[in-house]
Scaffold this active site. Sequence first.
Site, PDB file in Angstrom:
ATOM      1  N   HIS A   1     -17.620 -13.565  -8.698  1.00  0.00           N
ATOM      2  CA  HIS A   1     -18.170 -14.925  -8.654  1.00  0.00           C
ATOM      3  C   HIS A   1     -18.047 -15.656  -9.996  1.00  0.00           C
ATOM      4  O   HIS A   1     -17.423 -16.715 -10.059  1.00  0.00           O
ATOM      5  CB  HIS A   1     -19.600 -14.874  -8.134  1.00  0.00           C
ATOM      6  CG  HIS A   1     -20.353 -16.158  -8.235  1.00  0.00           C
ATOM      7  ND1 HIS A   1     -19.969 -17.293  -7.561  1.00  0.00           N
ATOM      8  CD2 HIS A   1     -21.452 -16.494  -8.959  1.00  0.00           C
ATOM      9  CE1 HIS A   1     -20.807 -18.273  -7.865  1.00  0.00           C
ATOM     10  NE2 HIS A   1     -21.716 -17.824  -8.704  1.00  0.00           N
TER      11      HIS A   1
ATOM     12  N   HIS B   1     -22.971 -17.507 -16.478  1.00  0.00           N
ATOM     13  CA  HIS B   1     -23.952 -18.436 -15.914  1.00  0.00           C
ATOM     14  C   HIS B   1     -25.079 -17.797 -15.113  1.00  0.00           C
ATOM     15  O   HIS B   1     -26.158 -18.349 -15.009  1.00  0.00           O
ATOM     16  CB  HIS B   1     -23.272 -19.561 -15.122  1.00  0.00           C
ATOM     17  CG  HIS B   1     -22.896 -19.193 -13.721  1.00  0.00           C
ATOM     18  ND1 HIS B   1     -21.697 -18.624 -13.402  1.00  0.00           N
ATOM     19  CD2 HIS B   1     -23.565 -19.322 -12.549  1.00  0.00           C
ATOM     20  CE1 HIS B   1     -21.629 -18.423 -12.099  1.00  0.00           C
ATOM     21  NE2 HIS B   1     -22.755 -18.835 -11.551  1.00  0.00           N
TER      22      HIS B   1
ATOM     23  N   GLU C   1     -30.422 -15.348 -15.316  1.00  0.00           N
ATOM     24  CA  GLU C   1     -31.210 -15.456 -14.105  1.00  0.00           C
ATOM     25  C   GLU C   1     -31.302 -14.129 -13.353  1.00  0.00           C
ATOM     26  O   GLU C   1     -32.353 -13.768 -12.848  1.00  0.00           O
ATOM     27  CB  GLU C   1     -30.615 -16.518 -13.198  1.00  0.00           C
ATOM     28  CG  GLU C   1     -31.703 -17.193 -12.411  1.00  0.00           C
ATOM     29  CD  GLU C   1     -31.244 -17.634 -11.053  1.00  0.00           C
ATOM     30  OE1 GLU C   1     -30.041 -17.881 -10.890  1.00  0.00           O
ATOM     31  OE2 GLU C   1     -32.100 -17.709 -10.159  1.00  0.00           O
ATOM     32  N   ASP C   2     -30.205 -13.427 -13.255  1.00  0.00           N
ATOM     33  CA  ASP C   2     -30.161 -12.278 -12.356  1.00  0.00           C
ATOM     34  C   ASP C   2     -30.225 -10.914 -13.022  1.00  0.00           C
ATOM     35  O   ASP C   2     -30.272  -9.902 -12.344  1.00  0.00           O
ATOM     36  CB  ASP C   2     -28.866 -12.321 -11.522  1.00  0.00           C
ATOM     37  CG  ASP C   2     -28.833 -13.529 -10.604  1.00  0.00           C
ATOM     38  OD1 ASP C   2     -29.907 -14.123 -10.405  1.00  0.00           O
ATOM     39  OD2 ASP C   2     -27.749 -13.859 -10.106  1.00  0.00           O
TER      40      ASP C   2
ATOM     41  N   ASP D   1     -19.872 -23.779  -9.537  1.00  0.00           N
ATOM     42  CA  ASP D   1     -20.663 -22.696  -8.960  1.00  0.00           C
ATOM     43  C   ASP D   1     -20.853 -22.962  -7.463  1.00  0.00           C
ATOM     44  O   ASP D   1     -20.627 -22.104  -6.612  1.00  0.00           O
ATOM     45  CB  ASP D   1     -22.020 -22.677  -9.694  1.00  0.00           C
ATOM     46  CG  ASP D   1     -22.926 -21.560  -9.239  1.00  0.00           C
ATOM     47  OD1 ASP D   1     -22.402 -20.492  -8.872  1.00  0.00           O
ATOM     48  OD2 ASP D   1     -24.164 -21.753  -9.264  1.00  0.00           O
TER      49      ASP D   1
ATOM     50  N   ASP E   1      -3.841 -43.207   9.987  1.00  0.00           N
ATOM     51  CA  ASP E   1      -3.520 -42.762   8.627  1.00  0.00           C
ATOM     52  C   ASP E   1      -3.909 -41.309   8.390  1.00  0.00           C
ATOM     53  O   ASP E   1      -4.595 -40.988   7.445  1.00  0.00           O
ATOM     54  CB  ASP E   1      -4.173 -43.671   7.590  1.00  0.00           C
ATOM     55  CG  ASP E   1      -5.664 -43.837   7.841  1.00  0.00           C
ATOM     56  OD1 ASP E   1      -6.147 -43.346   8.875  1.00  0.00           O
ATOM     57  OD2 ASP E   1      -6.333 -44.451   7.003  1.00  0.00           O
TER      58      ASP E   1
HETATM   59 MN    MN Z   1     -23.655 -18.662  -9.491  1.00  0.00          MN
END
Ligand code: MN
Length: 750
Positions: free
Chosen positions: A61, A86, A90-91, A152, A272
């Site tokens: 990712h 990134h 957070e993780d 992201d 179109d």
């Molecule tokens: Mn992410």
Amino acid sequence: MHKIALEEERKEILKKYRSLLSVCRPNTSKEDRKLIRQAFDFAMQAHKDHRRKSGEPYIYHPIAVAKSVVEEIGLGVTSVVCSLLHDVVEDTDYTLSDIEEYFGEEVARIIDGLTKISDIFDQTTSVQAENFRKMLLTLSDDVRVILIKLADRLHNMRTLDSLPPKKQLKVANETLYLFAPLAHRLGFHAIKSELEDLAMKYTEPEAYNTIAQKLADTQEERTRFINTFTAPIRKSLQKENLEFTVLARTKSISSIWNKMKKKEVPFEEVYDIFAIRIILDSPESREKADCWKAYSIVTDIYRPNPDRLRDWISTPKANGYESLHTTVMSRQGKWVEVQIRTRRMDEVAEKGYAAHWKYKESKAGESGIDKWLKRIRDILKTSETDALDFIDDFKLNLFSDEIIVFTPKGELRTLPVGSTALDFAYSIHTQVGNNCLGAKVNHKLVPLSHTLKSGDQVEIITSAKQVPKPDWLKYVTTARAKGKIKTALKEARKKQAEEGKEILERKMRQLKIENTQENIQKLLDYFNLPSPLDLHYEVSIGKIGQKDLKNYLSEKERSGFFSYLKNPFARSKEPSAGKEPGVDPIRQQLKDKPDTLLIGDSLENLKYSLSPCCSPIPGDDVFGFVTINDGIKIHRNNCPNAVQLMSKYAYRIVKAKWMTNKSIAFLSGIRIKGIDDVGLLKNLTNIISSEYNINIRNIHFDTHDGTFQGTVMLYINDTQHLNNLIKKLKKIKGIQKVTRIGKMESESEA
Ligand code: MN
């Protein structure tokens, strides 16, 4: 996992990493690449035990996001490093200070921004909108935060398949509601189209698949046509010694679908579906001349439609778009759009301003982007309304084209086309809007409702005595001005109502009506008013006077009680501010129920009804929406209101499913077109009511010059039932077109 599989994975990770490095290469030094390697190693270590929902190693990712950031958005090394990192804070167990220690203050600041906004989208209702705005405003101190967030989201949308369906729908709707407009606003056309297509795959799978299939089926024929069409153009361009590439660009599935809905035409009639794009490799000094040269070549070969010439080279669009568009008649008698632009313009169109500034500054990389960042910040800061208004305003303004006007001091203001002097006043400041008396446009006095043109210089004349009038709502087009006027009118009404409250209390005393909540409610029912505020207001402006109150009393004596007048939807009392009565009890009941609301299940005690905005019938994909006063409303997933409901009030959505129950009938409509013929109507109603045993609620037909058009509202059991009927009706001689109201034609054939 097996050792061999892990080894395979490791190889795959390295392959992905190398491909990231190779897209960075043209603009990176050895130092830069070392830094990227460091970030990659750090992220690898931090995420080593993580996997994506799909089961893939998590590191896929961040690598994919970093690659988009370079390839599709055009940012530089710092952004690549930040993209790789990134999700770390957070993780994983690593902290922001770890990041700062290893990668310095700038990277840490961006990661901080990314971490802060990362859980915004798990929030609900207006919190989400408010946070979104905050993200745009405060965090846009460094717009790279927003751009990495966009990359992201792009990757998360590309891999949405691995999430559970309920989540998919939420993420897809949010993308439509917030991210696609954002991408558009920032000029990332390719990302915007891709986000919309990816979202549509989940929100309207049926329509998506139908159109994708039709595009695939017609591909060969299109290629043949395009080759024939472009051959003479290529030849002439070569003769003029122009360096060029000719491409055929097929419209995105979602924009084809939008066109079908808007124009109510089937796929085959969207003229179109594709456009021809001529990209010239001209030096910057010759750009304009070469584009017009190409234009003249094209229009020498094919006849142009003079109404469809668009010159965005002389005056680029506000988001930076530059191109020359013309529509010409092909030899087969088909209109074809031709877009002419240079390589640089094409990059700007596809990648937005970032690409643009990369060209402007001779030095590649992020330093040249500063100017662009400033410009974006200015765009984002122009709004100071509350969050939901801001989002609406932001979206609304996206879909219309813009004009540029000037303040007396020569400052630039961007407004949507159709904006008036009053819109301009509100764009300056709320107070300027509220006190606006009139305006001078190019030094001439004009009324508030005067429509502005690009290039106008506007001066607003104010008076402290002026206040907004209800009429003003008709004079403005921007969501911002509308919102502000409504707020001011509401305030004024509230003030007025306060006076009315005193008057009413006095009158009630005189008439010996006790001032209790119950009696007030009876008065509300009698005068058919929704809230005490409305009652007070009507009293204060004299619409309800002594006489009316006396009438109320005498009628009360006659009938004893008014329960028969009672409006079933009237609230028993005013809701306390901010609270939504009704939602909680229903939520509570839902808690004890299975996850999915079964429609047509008589054992279910919940109150639900089918929303009239999209009239769902069994077989449609649907969801339930918990309303404040009216129980649960069932909407179709492709209801025009669904996107808004889902993204603003995700917490009020309940899953819903149809119970097959033949005894319940649902109201639905079909539209019929054909040639007027004796006996046709009889034939039609015969099939509907006798052969199919369907009850007709009403029928309406117009005939004109031998053709007719009509709508029939029917009680239907399910989509199958309706589709069979439509198939049958199409076979009647003289009938050309039968469609379900609000649905695309090809769907009814499915
Ligand atoms: Mn992410």
